[in-house]
Design an enzyme around this catalytic site. Structure first.
Site, short mmCIF file in Angstrom:
data_model
loop_
_atom_site.label_atom_id
_atom_site.label_comp_id
_atom_site.label_asym_id
_atom_site.label_seq_id
_atom_site.Cartn_x
_atom_site.Cartn_y
_atom_site.Cartn_z
CE1 TYR A 75 24.27 71.65 5.06
CE2 TYR A 75 25.98 73.28 4.70
CZ TYR A 75 25.16 72.56 5.56
OH TYR A 75 25.26 72.77 6.91
CB SER A 84 25.38 69.91 9.30
OG SER A 84 23.99 69.74 9.13
CE LYS A 141 28.87 72.48 6.92
NZ LYS A 141 29.88 73.47 7.39
#
Ligand code: WQD
Length: 335
Positions: free
Chosen positions: A150, A125, A154
């Site tokens: 989150y 992302s 990544k």
């Protein structure tokens, strides 16, 4: 034809990628634990392509289940979508995010090494860049400290994969998505947010459908032309196709290193107000919205420099923001 495992293949981006894989003639097997998807998506995929993917309801956090799958299934590559992805939720439940997103990744890579599966596409992302110093954002822009667990999963995920490629025959590509939006032109698959949508486009379509009373525009005092935040909204079908060309790069051993990263966006930034105006234009719907305070953790602007993806993958977006917004609305009307 090669057999490809798609983890999270019943989810939003996963299901669109399964359709494109089948369109290209790949044999697809899906693993999905239905934690953020529904089993009827399997039939919807089948109704689009005429081919029913193999499907296993496996929790990738259970090592023995992952081992059993690889013992019983010979696959040629993996596209790994399965992960928890709600930024706000990750702040409330960090350990669940690390267990799910990192734990399952480690088990997958361990079994890949053990069973000599060497082609891996990772769903990453643009969030790894935080608020980039320069726009558009290139792949060598500095990785900023994550603003959420989150986003951290990544960043850590990419590091784990990179380290794995040094001690195995695994070749990997991380695709750093900007903002995936829209739905399949068949209107059979699309985004299915659970509960109140966190992302802009599903909230827009639910407001237009009168499921939500009013859209709140988070912040109108950003240093942008109209004061609202700017993002790079990429049609999910264009994004799905980027996974196919990335996979083919690995299958044909065209990769230039064993861990490559590509930004996947349109290369164009649009503000929240521009998105609203475009939505109203393509749908003819008037959107009820109000300008409110900024959402904590949001950045001012992000949009991709897609030069590398075009040069190395031969990929470029074909669909516009208007295409994405109209497809999102047509999908919303089926719900
Ligand atoms: C877009 C813009 C909001 C909702 C996140 C993750 C990213 C990826 C996509 C998973 C922002 C504004 C939103 C609303 C609003 N997630 N907004 N009102 O935050 O850019 O990216 O989702 O893969 O990794 O970071 O996407 O759609 O939440 O917000 O004004 O009701 O819309 O402030 O400017 P975001 P988003």
């Amino acid at each position: 034809m090669s057999k490809i495992l798609v983890t999270g293949g019943l989810g939003f981006i996963g299901s669109h990628t399964v359709v494109e894989l089948q369109n290209e003639g790949y044999d697809v097997v899906i693993i999905d634990d239905l934690s953020n998807s529904t089993i009827d998506v399997l039939d919807k995929i089948t109704s689009i392509t005429g081919i029913k993917p193999d499907y296993f309801n496996i929790d990738l956090k259970v090592k023995s289940s992952v081992q059993d799958f690889f013992k019983n299934n010979k696959i040629d590559g993996i596209i790994h979508f399965a992960a928890s992805k709600a930024v706000g939720e990750s702040v409330q439940k960090p350990l669940e995010y690390y267990e799910n997103n990192i734990g399952s990744l480690v088990y997958l890579l361990q079994e890949m090494k053990a069973t000599n599966v060497n082609n891996f596409i990772f769903s990453s992302s643009c969030t790894v860049y935080g608020q980039a110093d320069e726009l558009p954002i290139t792949e060598d822009a500095p990785i900023k400290p994550a603003e959420s667990p989150y986003g951290n999963t990544k960043q850590i995920g990419e590091e784990i994969i990179k380290d794995s490629t040094k001690v195995s025959d695994i070749k990997a590509i991380a695709l750093r998505y900007f903002n995936p939006v829209g739905a399949h032109p068949s209107t059979k698959i699309g985004e299915l947010p659970i509960g109140v949508p966190q992302n802009l486009i599903p909230f827009v379509t639910q407001t237009a459908a009168r499921i939500r009373e009013q859209l709140s525009v988070f912040g109108s005092d950003y240093e942008t032309p109209d004061g609202t935040a700017v993002r790079d909204y990429i049609h999910v079908v264009d994004l799905a196709k980027a996974h196919i060309v990335a996979l083919q790069r690995l299958l044909k051993n065209k990769n230039k290193s064993n861990f490559e990263v590509f930004n996947i966006g349109t290369g164009k930034g649009n503000s929240v107000l521009e998105v609203i105006k475009a939505f109203e234009k393509v749908t003819g719907k008037k959107l009820n919205y109000k300008l409110v305070d900024r959402r904590p953790g949001d950045i001012t602007a992000a949009y991709a420099d897609t030069t590398l993806a075009t040069k190395e993958l031969g990929w470029k977006p074909e669909l516009t923001l208007e295409d994405a917004l109209l497809s999102a609305w047509k999908w919303q009307e089926t719900l």
